[in-house]
Design an enzyme around this catalytic site. Structure first.
Site, PDB file in Angstrom:
ATOM      1  N   HIS A 117       0.527  -0.921  -0.176  1.00  0.00           N
ATOM      2  CA  HIS A 117      -0.128  -0.408  -0.141  1.00  0.00           C
ATOM      3  C   HIS A 117       0.546   1.355   0.078  1.00  0.00           C
ATOM      4  CE1 HIS A 117      -3.134  -2.473   2.103  1.00  0.00           C
ATOM      5  NE2 HIS A 117      -3.479  -2.282   1.150  1.00  0.00           N
ATOM      6  N   LYS A 157     -17.172  -7.375   4.968  1.00  0.00           N
ATOM      7  CA  LYS A 157     -15.421  -7.262   5.459  1.00  0.00           C
ATOM      8  C   LYS A 157     -15.723  -7.113   7.096  1.00  0.00           C
ATOM      9  CE  LYS A 157     -12.758  -7.048   1.618  1.00  0.00           C
ATOM     10  NZ  LYS A 157     -11.503  -6.168   0.860  1.00  0.00           N
ATOM     11  N   ARG A 180      -1.728  -6.780  -8.531  1.00  0.00           N
ATOM     12  CA  ARG A 180      -0.770  -7.681  -7.723  1.00  0.00           C
ATOM     13  C   ARG A 180      -0.345  -8.361  -9.090  1.00  0.00           C
ATOM     14  NH1 ARG A 180      -3.003  -7.720  -2.199  1.00  0.00           N
ATOM     15  NH2 ARG A 180      -4.332  -8.961  -3.228  1.00  0.00           N
ATOM     16  N   SER A 216      -2.870  -7.415   2.443  1.00  0.00           N
ATOM     17  CA  SER A 216      -3.031  -7.715   4.446  1.00  0.00           C
ATOM     18  C   SER A 216      -4.087  -8.847   4.731  1.00  0.00           C
ATOM     19  CB  SER A 216      -4.606  -6.077   4.420  1.00  0.00           C
ATOM     20  OG  SER A 216      -4.148  -5.445   4.000  1.00  0.00           O
TER      21      SER A 216
END
Length: 161
Positions: free
Chosen positions: A18, A42, A91, A129
């Protein structure tokens, strides 16, 4: 012309990946709002206030970066802040499909909103994360995966390392 961009996420917790995106995006745009989502879908490991604090600590030497939270549609939040660009990190190919759908959805809600995608540097490409949360749950070491101030914050608040 002043360009404001938004880098949204849950940042649960903030990672070196990040920060890589934040540093690079802050060099491109006049103002970068790092928007911490109060996720309705979430269940975060860290409360919103702690995620915001970790981001503020990690970005305190980035003068063009502002940290804000939001619990509305991202397209509406961007319009309220005068931002016309969303920054997202990619990513892997698996990220692309989801990000493409979200980019189209945001553009359908706010046609003036563009999404740009930045790839993290190679050393940060594997960090997520969710991987860090898993390591934390198993009391593993995360100091090589998060900014030092975030590691210190987590050690002080959670005593789980």
């Amino acid at each position: 012309m002043h360009k404001t961009a938004i880098y949204p996420g849950t940042f649960d917790p903030l990672t070196n990946g990040h920060m890589d995106i934040i540093r690079r995006a802050s060099m491109i745009f006049d103002t970068l709002i790092v928007a911490v989502a109060k996720s309705a879908t979430k269940e975060p490991m860290f409360p919103l206030s702690e995620r915001e604090e970790m981001l503020r600590l990690a970005t305190r030497e980035c003068p063009s970066v502002r940290v804000e939270s939001f619990d509305t549609l991202l397209a509406d939040f961007a319009q309220e802040r005068g931002a016309c660009i969303l920054v997202r990190g990619l990513r892997a190919v698996s990220d692309f499909e989801y990000e493409l759908q979200m980019g189209y959805a945001n553009a359908s809600l706010n046609p003036a909103l563009e999404t740009i995608y930045l790839m993290p540097s190679l050393q940060n490409a594997f960090i997520s994360s969710s991987v860090i949360r898993s390591i934390l749950l198993h009391k593993g070491k995360i100091s090589h995966l998060v900014p030092p101030v975030v590691c210190e914050y987590i050690q002080k608040r959670r005593s789980c390392m």
